[in-house]
Design a protein around this motif. Sequence first.
Motif, PDB file in Angstrom:
ATOM      1  N   SER A   9       0.633  -1.238   0.194  1.00  0.00           N
ATOM      2  CA  SER A   9      -0.545  -0.051   0.303  1.00  0.00           C
ATOM      3  C   SER A   9       1.093   1.702  -0.235  1.00  0.00           C
ATOM      4  O   SER A   9       2.117   1.376   0.114  1.00  0.00           O
ATOM      5  CB  SER A   9      -0.778  -0.113   1.455  1.00  0.00           C
ATOM      6  OG  SER A   9      -0.023   0.070   2.360  1.00  0.00           O
ATOM      7  N   ILE A  10      -0.045   2.307  -0.689  1.00  0.00           N
ATOM      8  CA  ILE A  10       1.466   3.575  -0.043  1.00  0.00           C
ATOM      9  C   ILE A  10       0.146   4.616   1.100  1.00  0.00           C
ATOM     10  O   ILE A  10      -0.317   4.683   1.737  1.00  0.00           O
ATOM     11  CB  ILE A  10       0.980   4.660  -0.989  1.00  0.00           C
ATOM     12  CG1 ILE A  10       1.208   3.515  -2.979  1.00  0.00           C
ATOM     13  CG2 ILE A  10       1.290   6.046  -1.706  1.00  0.00           C
ATOM     14  CD1 ILE A  10       2.758   3.747  -2.979  1.00  0.00           C
ATOM     15  N   SER A  11       2.099   5.436   1.457  1.00  0.00           N
ATOM     16  CA  SER A  11       1.212   6.154   2.689  1.00  0.00           C
ATOM     17  C   SER A  11       2.407   7.269   2.474  1.00  0.00           C
ATOM     18  O   SER A  11       3.670   7.231   2.301  1.00  0.00           O
ATOM     19  CB  SER A  11       2.218   5.510   4.214  1.00  0.00           C
ATOM     20  OG  SER A  11       2.523   6.271   5.047  1.00  0.00           O
ATOM     21  N   GLY A  12       1.985   8.152   1.943  1.00  0.00           N
ATOM     22  CA  GLY A  12       2.274   9.449   1.408  1.00  0.00           C
ATOM     23  C   GLY A  12       3.189   8.627   0.494  1.00  0.00           C
ATOM     24  O   GLY A  12       2.547   8.745  -0.834  1.00  0.00           O
ATOM     25  N   ILE A  13       4.400   9.302   0.063  1.00  0.00           N
ATOM     26  CA  ILE A  13       5.159   8.472  -1.581  1.00  0.00           C
ATOM     27  C   ILE A  13       6.613   7.178  -1.049  1.00  0.00           C
ATOM     28  O   ILE A  13       6.962   6.973  -2.026  1.00  0.00           O
ATOM     29  CB  ILE A  13       5.741   9.609  -1.971  1.00  0.00           C
ATOM     30  CG1 ILE A  13       7.049   9.749  -0.769  1.00  0.00           C
ATOM     31  CG2 ILE A  13       5.502  10.885  -2.406  1.00  0.00           C
ATOM     32  CD1 ILE A  13       8.216  10.500  -1.627  1.00  0.00           C
ATOM     33  N   ASP A  14       5.752   6.862   0.594  1.00  0.00           N
ATOM     34  CA  ASP A  14       6.587   5.072   0.243  1.00  0.00           C
ATOM     35  C   ASP A  14       5.393   4.104   0.541  1.00  0.00           C
ATOM     36  O   ASP A  14       4.567   4.359   0.870  1.00  0.00           O
ATOM     37  CB  ASP A  14       6.758   5.608   1.800  1.00  0.00           C
ATOM     38  CG  ASP A  14       8.635   6.331   1.681  1.00  0.00           C
ATOM     39  OD1 ASP A  14       8.684   6.859   0.858  1.00  0.00           O
ATOM     40  OD2 ASP A  14       8.240   7.651   2.521  1.00  0.00           O
ATOM     41  N   GLY A 120       1.143   4.325  -8.204  1.00  0.00           N
ATOM     42  CA  GLY A 120       2.248   4.393  -7.109  1.00  0.00           C
ATOM     43  C   GLY A 120       3.011   3.570  -7.219  1.00  0.00           C
ATOM     44  O   GLY A 120       3.598   2.595  -6.012  1.00  0.00           O
ATOM     45  N   VAL A 121       2.960   2.282  -8.747  1.00  0.00           N
ATOM     46  CA  VAL A 121       3.809   0.950  -8.409  1.00  0.00           C
ATOM     47  C   VAL A 121       5.563   1.668  -8.213  1.00  0.00           C
ATOM     48  O   VAL A 121       6.009   0.433  -7.734  1.00  0.00           O
ATOM     49  CB  VAL A 121       3.651   0.478  -9.912  1.00  0.00           C
ATOM     50  CG1 VAL A 121       4.623  -0.058 -10.064  1.00  0.00           C
ATOM     51  CG2 VAL A 121       1.815   0.126 -10.734  1.00  0.00           C
ATOM     52  N   LEU A 122       5.734   2.959  -8.965  1.00  0.00           N
ATOM     53  CA  LEU A 122       7.008   2.920  -8.778  1.00  0.00           C
ATOM     54  C   LEU A 122       7.476   2.306  -6.895  1.00  0.00           C
ATOM     55  O   LEU A 122       7.902   2.257  -6.257  1.00  0.00           O
ATOM     56  CB  LEU A 122       7.853   4.230  -9.041  1.00  0.00           C
ATOM     57  CG  LEU A 122       8.966   4.754  -8.644  1.00  0.00           C
ATOM     58  CD1 LEU A 122      10.324   3.536  -8.834  1.00  0.00           C
ATOM     59  CD2 LEU A 122       9.583   6.047  -9.641  1.00  0.00           C
ATOM     60  N   PRO A 123       6.468   3.424  -6.317  1.00  0.00           N
ATOM     61  CA  PRO A 123       7.305   3.921  -4.456  1.00  0.00           C
ATOM     62  C   PRO A 123       6.454   2.652  -4.382  1.00  0.00           C
ATOM     63  O   PRO A 123       7.760   1.489  -3.549  1.00  0.00           O
ATOM     64  CB  PRO A 123       6.394   4.841  -3.485  1.00  0.00           C
ATOM     65  CG  PRO A 123       5.502   4.619  -4.936  1.00  0.00           C
ATOM     66  CD  PRO A 123       5.667   4.590  -6.388  1.00  0.00           C
ATOM     67  N   THR A 250       9.465  10.806  -9.233  1.00  0.00           N
ATOM     68  CA  THR A 250       8.585  10.132 -10.142  1.00  0.00           C
ATOM     69  C   THR A 250       7.725   9.826  -9.645  1.00  0.00           C
ATOM     70  O   THR A 250       7.064   9.267  -9.355  1.00  0.00           O
ATOM     71  CB  THR A 250       9.672   9.365 -11.085  1.00  0.00           C
ATOM     72  OG1 THR A 250      10.304   9.958 -12.039  1.00  0.00           O
ATOM     73  CG2 THR A 250       8.871   8.694 -11.719  1.00  0.00           C
ATOM     74  N   LYS A 251       7.911   9.382  -7.908  1.00  0.00           N
ATOM     75  CA  LYS A 251       7.299   8.497  -6.692  1.00  0.00           C
ATOM     76  C   LYS A 251       6.289   9.536  -6.994  1.00  0.00           C
ATOM     77  O   LYS A 251       5.118   9.231  -6.203  1.00  0.00           O
ATOM     78  CB  LYS A 251       7.828   8.279  -5.553  1.00  0.00           C
ATOM     79  CG  LYS A 251       9.140   7.237  -5.789  1.00  0.00           C
ATOM     80  CD  LYS A 251       9.928   7.195  -4.659  1.00  0.00           C
ATOM     81  CE  LYS A 251       9.525   6.884  -3.530  1.00  0.00           C
ATOM     82  NZ  LYS A 251      10.439   6.423  -2.454  1.00  0.00           N
ATOM     83  N   ILE A 252       6.970  10.741  -6.327  1.00  0.00           N
ATOM     84  CA  ILE A 252       5.394  11.720  -6.408  1.00  0.00           C
ATOM     85  C   ILE A 252       4.428  11.850  -7.466  1.00  0.00           C
ATOM     86  O   ILE A 252       2.775  11.587  -7.306  1.00  0.00           O
ATOM     87  CB  ILE A 252       5.703  13.397  -6.170  1.00  0.00           C
ATOM     88  CG1 ILE A 252       6.555  13.505  -4.903  1.00  0.00           C
ATOM     89  CG2 ILE A 252       4.649  14.502  -6.260  1.00  0.00           C
ATOM     90  CD1 ILE A 252       7.065  14.378  -4.950  1.00  0.00           C
ATOM     91  N   TYR A 253       5.227  11.711  -8.825  1.00  0.00           N
ATOM     92  CA  TYR A 253       3.940  11.895  -9.770  1.00  0.00           C
ATOM     93  C   TYR A 253       3.252  10.203  -9.576  1.00  0.00           C
ATOM     94  O   TYR A 253       2.239  10.135 -10.697  1.00  0.00           O
ATOM     95  CB  TYR A 253       4.822  12.077 -11.448  1.00  0.00           C
ATOM     96  CG  TYR A 253       4.760  13.756 -10.953  1.00  0.00           C
ATOM     97  CD1 TYR A 253       4.283  14.953 -12.425  1.00  0.00           C
ATOM     98  CD2 TYR A 253       5.497  14.390 -10.725  1.00  0.00           C
ATOM     99  CE1 TYR A 253       3.998  15.939 -12.150  1.00  0.00           C
ATOM    100  CE2 TYR A 253       6.313  15.795 -10.508  1.00  0.00           C
ATOM    101  CZ  TYR A 253       4.946  16.311 -11.621  1.00  0.00           C
ATOM    102  OH  TYR A 253       4.958  18.206 -11.941  1.00  0.00           O
ATOM    103  N   SER A 254       3.586   9.507  -9.577  1.00  0.00           N
ATOM    104  CA  SER A 254       3.422   8.159 -10.020  1.00  0.00           C
ATOM    105  C   SER A 254       2.009   7.824  -8.769  1.00  0.00           C
ATOM    106  O   SER A 254       0.616   7.498  -9.399  1.00  0.00           O
ATOM    107  CB  SER A 254       4.252   6.922  -9.382  1.00  0.00           C
ATOM    108  OG  SER A 254       3.662   5.879  -9.226  1.00  0.00           O
ATOM    109  N   VAL A 255       2.023   8.623  -7.834  1.00  0.00           N
ATOM    110  CA  VAL A 255       1.671   8.733  -6.285  1.00  0.00           C
ATOM    111  C   VAL A 255      -0.381   9.230  -6.880  1.00  0.00           C
ATOM    112  O   VAL A 255      -1.178   8.973  -6.878  1.00  0.00           O
ATOM    113  CB  VAL A 255       1.639   9.003  -5.204  1.00  0.00           C
ATOM    114  CG1 VAL A 255       0.618   9.318  -3.768  1.00  0.00           C
ATOM    115  CG2 VAL A 255       2.832   7.741  -4.998  1.00  0.00           C
ATOM    116  N   SER A 256       0.264  10.451  -7.157  1.00  0.00           N
ATOM    117  CA  SER A 256      -0.888  11.351  -8.269  1.00  0.00           C
ATOM    118  C   SER A 256      -1.576  11.422  -9.089  1.00  0.00           C
ATOM    119  O   SER A 256      -2.465  11.584  -9.703  1.00  0.00           O
ATOM    120  CB  SER A 256      -0.640  12.419  -8.360  1.00  0.00           C
ATOM    121  OG  SER A 256       0.522  13.621  -7.590  1.00  0.00           O
TER     122      SER A 256
END
Length: 509
Positions: A9-14, A120-123, A250-256
């Motif tokens: 799962s995602i929490s923030g960008i982690d 969010g696949v990258l993070p 890229t993690k930020i843009y992935s989550v967004s």
Amino acid sequence: MLSKIISCSISGIDGCLIDAEVDLGNGLPMIDIVGLPDSAVKESKERVRSAIKNSGFPFPAKRITINLAPADIKKEGPSFDLPIAVGILSCLQIVPFEVSKEYMFTGELSLDGSVRGVNGVLPMVYSSYTNGIKKFIVPYDNRDEAALIKDAEIYPVRSLRHLCDFLNGKEEIKRYTVEVENIFNSTNGEMLDFSDIKGQENVKRAMEIAAAGRHNILLIGPPGSGKTMAAKRLPSIMPDLTFDECIEITKIYSVSGLLKNKNMLINKRPFRAPHHTVSASALTGGGRIPKPGEISLADKGALFLDELPEFSRNVLEVMRQPLEDGQVTIARVNGTVTYPADFMLVAAMNPCPCGYLGDGDKCRCTQNEIAKYTSKISGPLLDRIDIQVEASAIKYEDLKDGRSSETSEEIKERVVKAHKLQLERYKNDNIQFNSQLPPNLIDKYCVLGKKEQAMLKSAFDRLGLSARSYHKILKVARTIADLEGSEYITAKHIAEVIQYRNLDRKYLM
């Protein structure tokens, strides 16, 4: 029958590793999902049921309990569809559990069994890999961003049937890889160039200083003076990103959900320019399910606020803490998330409501109107802007001047040289730019002689500067010295910086 499938799962960008535990027991046929799921996760039972049936597999007429552990972490989004489906098929011995437990699974299922991409696949892959997971089953649409993590084994799947045949050894899925170095070094189109700007040498100089030390900057001038034009060209002179910075952005843009396969690695510094009607939550991030805002999307890049006084005052005030800390924390009932917000603020404004203050008889604004207009920018926010520069009206002679202006490449060469000096100076202090200097290191790296101290004291008393403004002056002076290759801050550097701090007294009193 019990199975345990690894997901994330995602929490923030982690990412945060999640075990999808599936138990098939006796009882009335039904599906229960526990473990703090949101609505999208609860709805996954209907998607999973239809996807399994339409993929040609039997669906068990049993009581199915699904636990997403640890149970105290909020689970959001449709990315648990695939691990839940694999868990059910593992309990039915349709796929071998010994094989499936080696992988991390993520993906949304369509009713026909096809696997859809998720955010969010990258993070997810990055965090799972750092926690010892080596193999990953991801949606085919997310294959490029997942493969950015070197040495991670990425296996993209198009459908649930496709995945099951792979896990059973009936079909081969080749490990997907990308040339990360080529992507990192690729160019995404031409940037706007400073050579397009005629005149405004003082503005160009201020932008160069701002880029070299990553200082916040405010441009004040009448309409048509080139404020926006200069701001849009700022990324062309900023130092290049490191690979780790590229991954963070890229993690930020992935989550967004803003990452596209054709731009799977953000390798240019972001430039965000929200409209003045933007809300506080859109700027800083938030919502029922928190998402990164504009200041996070501008991480490691520039945030441009045109017509600064037109922004709602409460919207501007929420930037004060992120400007200091380089991150923003969003608190909700179900938890708290923190997003990076290490951005450079670039703002532009007119000197008065009509924009022509000081231009002969063109300005008809009263002192009260001017005061009301400029008072929308609070003192504490203005205090956090390192450089304030005046963009005067363009003269006809400047427009018709046939001489070529300095290019962005030439300016960037000096900026990069100054940045290398900063990296070497602060290599043991965990900072990269002069603007990041904490108060306890300013005396160490911004040493002044008696002449410089006297000049700064005079400006401090005359302009009524705050302690923060004092530190800002020293940081900008350090950057100017670096641009000249000077080890010491001289009176000339201090004098130039003071010019960039007196506009707030001229217009904003």
